[in-house]
Design a protein around this motif. Structure first.
Motif, short mmCIF file in Angstrom:
data_model
loop_
_atom_site.label_atom_id
_atom_site.label_comp_id
_atom_site.label_asym_id
_atom_site.label_seq_id
_atom_site.Cartn_x
_atom_site.Cartn_y
_atom_site.Cartn_z
N GLU A 159 21.51 -11.63 6.78
CA GLU A 159 21.88 -13.03 6.68
C GLU A 159 20.63 -13.89 6.77
OE1 GLU A 159 23.63 -15.29 5.34
OE2 GLU A 159 25.51 -14.89 6.40
N ARG A 160 20.68 -15.04 6.13
CA ARG A 160 19.57 -16.00 6.19
C ARG A 160 20.11 -17.40 6.43
NH1 ARG A 160 15.17 -16.25 1.59
NH2 ARG A 160 14.80 -18.11 2.83
N ALA A 184 17.51 -15.51 -1.60
CA ALA A 184 18.24 -14.23 -1.59
C ALA A 184 17.83 -13.41 -0.38
CB ALA A 184 17.96 -13.46 -2.87
N PRO A 185 18.78 -12.98 0.45
CA PRO A 185 18.44 -12.14 1.60
C PRO A 185 18.15 -10.71 1.15
CG PRO A 185 20.80 -12.52 1.52
CD PRO A 185 20.20 -13.32 0.40
N GLN A 186 17.43 -9.98 1.96
CA GLN A 186 17.13 -8.58 1.65
C GLN A 186 18.33 -7.69 1.97
OE1 GLN A 186 14.16 -7.64 0.15
NE2 GLN A 186 14.04 -9.88 0.02
N ASN A 199 27.73 -15.09 3.48
CA ASN A 199 27.93 -16.32 2.72
C ASN A 199 27.18 -16.25 1.39
OD1 ASN A 199 29.66 -17.85 4.33
ND2 ASN A 199 28.00 -18.58 5.62
N TYR A 200 26.00 -15.64 1.41
CA TYR A 200 25.24 -15.52 0.17
C TYR A 200 26.01 -14.66 -0.83
CZ TYR A 200 21.51 -14.68 -3.17
OH TYR A 200 20.77 -14.62 -4.32
N ALA A 420 19.42 -11.73 10.48
CA ALA A 420 18.23 -11.32 9.74
C ALA A 420 17.57 -10.13 10.44
CB ALA A 420 17.25 -12.48 9.62
N PHE A 421 16.94 -9.27 9.66
CA PHE A 421 16.25 -8.11 10.20
C PHE A 421 14.84 -7.94 9.64
CE2 PHE A 421 20.68 -7.29 10.92
CZ PHE A 421 20.73 -6.58 12.10
#
Length: 643
Positions: A159-160, A184-186, A199-200, A420-421
């Motif tokens: 998540e971002r 765009a999140p990884q 959500n993305y 996020a990671f």
């Protein structure tokens, strides 16, 4: 019969069997099917009003609106209290007020997509990249995620929030394409590994709809979904059309006895995921279509049987008894009955939509404040006894625990994957921790925002139920042996057990140890450096002072970074990386240069220390700083590793 038709028939038979099994919970002791009350009767209307007043009083909710609908289109609408229009309170009108629905918006994006699937324009099992005009992230060695992965929150996204504009504080001049590409999140797991609410991912569904339909998403939703369903007071546009904007109401933030209007809303990036606004009558029409397996309220097949199969009935479950996921729509058990739908949580509004195709009923509610997601389920449990009289739903089923059961293997601190990671945002995950403890009496105690309470083993390995509400809890292990857990109220959210170094308590201690330790050792080093200069040991004195300053500034900088970050409004952080962040985070890399150079100088004997204090301070300083750097690297905070 071709393979596609055969697959549909098989899925339909499986869905019917599943409903038959689940339906056992909806059969009274005399095996008589549950009957739904006349929701237009004075008795039910009074009961609904009373439940709403109790809910609002208990949770300090300033405004609330509810719609209950039957398959035949009859509806009961009620609204109490007021919402916010600007900074003024305005009474909620059950017929005309335009209200936010938060993440229930995702179901509209999914319905719009299924309209395109019906036309043969989208293949759910195709890679999502096929329909997108910018590179999507991939996971090393794994397949590309499919459109269906998106619909089940199984693409593998982290998540971002930072710099995504999710708070909508300022207009974003970028195009939707650029926003989606830039934010765009990884992927943190191979697609299909587990569900992690995104959500993305939901916004990407809307973006695919726009690209395939070749017109703006708002137009697709309006022309292909809302107009055919007669939902004339619903829109995803921002700002709303004038005729809807003048009826728009937002929620209230209630804190410390103070009530103030909420200005939080959704930016372009997250529009399909949470920006739809609607009225109670429009939501009743929407639920009526879902209850009638895709038939529009005025008649005619709005969605094909195959599309409805995908939306509501092709459910993926972790365990046969555990609520599962279809396509964005998720199952939920309320008072022993299984519903399917979606909830939503905004800055100061909570929403829920529950439908039961088997019983032919739908429930929609909006809390125009933020009492918490569990409040939605509590309200549903409160009105079901009057909606289904004679079913005994107001009785709490007895669940007995086995005192000798050893449940320590499930105990620990957990965190959801919905964080996020791969960047400094990983630090924010420290706020989402929850604990699961073995009570020693054959039950588990869950503390935290999601699903708190006492859970009793439910027979099968890893399966538990909340003693009072009946909410499910399911444990399992992944391929690496890590313990995972899902909660029945949020089946699309997977959590994992934390190692000690990732727990909140460990990092709270580490934070203060580094702040105080580095500062004190640094000051001592400076004092020793001054003493060395007075003793005409110029090189040793200068280097001890440089290293002392590096340690002290690192410790103080760490404290200032947290203090400043905690003081910034959430919407501001979501809009852009704060200007002060990079200079402060540049301190440890700069300090590393001096500490490493100092250490090399000592090894090569270019810097000569004198006495026990200087040697001990140097060893402590270098060791403490090395651990500090390792800690920062673990949290992606060494330098400015922003997403």
């Amino acid at each position: 019969m071709d393979r596609k038709e055969l697959r549909f028939v098989i899925h339909r038979l499986l869905a019917m069997l599943s409903l038959l099994l689940i339906g056992q919970a909806a059969i009274a002791a005399d095996q008589t099917p549950l009957s739904v009350t006349d929701i237009r009767s004075p008795e039910f209307v009074a009961s609904l009003d009373g439940a709403m007043r109790s809910h609002m009083s208990a949770l300090a909710v300033p405004g609330m609106a509810v719609a209950v609908v039957r398959r035949d289109g009859t509806m009961a609408l009620n609204a109490l209290g007021h919402g916010a229009r600007g900074d003024k309170p305005v009474a909620i009108d059950p017929q005309t007020s335009v209200l936010p629905i938060a993440s229930i918006s995702k179901t509209f994006a999914m319905v719009a997509m299924m309209r395109l699937v019906d036309r043969g324009l989208i293949d759910l099992d195709a890679p999502a990249q096929r329909y997108v005009d910018f590179p999507l992230p991939t996971y090393p060695g794994a397949r590309a995620f499919t459109v269906r992965d998106l619909t089940r929150h199984e693409a593998g996204f982290e998540e971002r929030w930072l710099a995504t504009g999710a708070g909508g504080a300022k207009p974003d001049p970028r195009s939707w394409r650029d926003i989606m590409a830039d934010t765009a999140p990884q992927l943190i797991a191979p697609p299909g590994s587990f569900s992690s609410y995104s959500n993305y991912g939901a916004a990407l569904i809307g973006y695919i709809v726009e690209k395939v339909a070749r017109k703006p998403f708002a137009d697709v939703l309006s022309e292909d979904v809302l107009k055919p369903l007669g939902m004339t007071s619903t829109s995803v546009a921002d700002p709303l059309p004038p005729e809807l904007g003048e009826r728009q109401l937002m929620g209230w933030k209630v804190s410390g006895g103070m009530v103030r209007p909420d200005q939080h809303f959704y930016n372009v990036r997250s529009a399909p995921a949470g920006r739809v606004q609607t009225t109670l009558p429009d939501m009743a029409r929407y639920m009526t279509m879902l209850l009638n397996e895709g038939r529009a309220p005025e008649g005619g097949q709005f969605l094909s049987p195959q599309a409805m199969q995908t939306l509501l009935h092709d459910v993926k479950r972790l365990h046969p008894k555990f609520p599962g996921l279809a396509a964005i729509f998720a199952e939920k058990d309320v008072s022993g009955l299984r519903f399917i739908g979606h909830g939503g949580d905004g800055g100061a509004h909570h929403t829920d939509m529950l439908i039961s195709p088997q019983l032919g009923i739908g429930i929609f509610l909006v809390d125009l404040s933020a009492p918490g997601p569990q409040a939605r389920d509590a309200f549903a449990r409160a009105i079901l006894p009057s909606l289904l009289p004679g079913a005994g739903l107001d009785a709490i089923p007895a669940m007995e625990a086995t005192p000798t059961a050893n449940l320590a293997r499930y105990a620990g601190s957990y965190r959801h994957f919905r964080w996020a990671f791969t960047s400094i945002e990983k630090v924010l995950g420290l706020t989402s921790e929850f604990a699961i403890k073995d009570s020693g009496k054959g039950t588990l105690i869950v503390t935290g925002r999601l699903g708190p309470g006492e859970y009793v083993p439910a027979g099968d390995k890893g399966l538990f139920r909340q003693r009072i509400t009946g909410e499910w809890l399911f444990f399992r292990t992944d391929e690496s042996g890590r313990t995972l857990v899902n909660m029945g109220t949020f089946p699309f959210v997977t959590a994992f057990r934390l190692d000690m170094v990732d727990t909140q308590s460990f990092n709270q201690v580490a934070f203060w140890v580094f702040v105080v330790g580095l500062t004190l050792v640094g000051l001592v080093s400076c004092i020793l450096g001054i003493r060395a200069l007075r003793q005409n040991r110029r090189r040793a004195g200068i280097w001890q002072m440089l290293v002392g300053l590096a340690l002290t500034i690192s410790g103080v900088g760490l404290f200032l970074f947290l203090a400043i970050a905690a003081s910034l409004p959430e919407a501001e952080i979501q809009q852009a990386i704060p200007a002060m962040a990079r200079p402060i985070l540049a301190i440890p890399p700069a300090a590393t240069f001096f500490v490493v150079a100092f250490g090399i100088g000592l090894i090569l004997r270019r810097i000569r220390l004198s006495g026990w204090w200087e040697h001990m301070t140097a060893v402590l300083g270098i060791a403490a700083f090395a651990m500090f750097v390792a800690w920062l690297v673990h949290w992606h905070a060494f330098g400015w590793q922003f997403p």
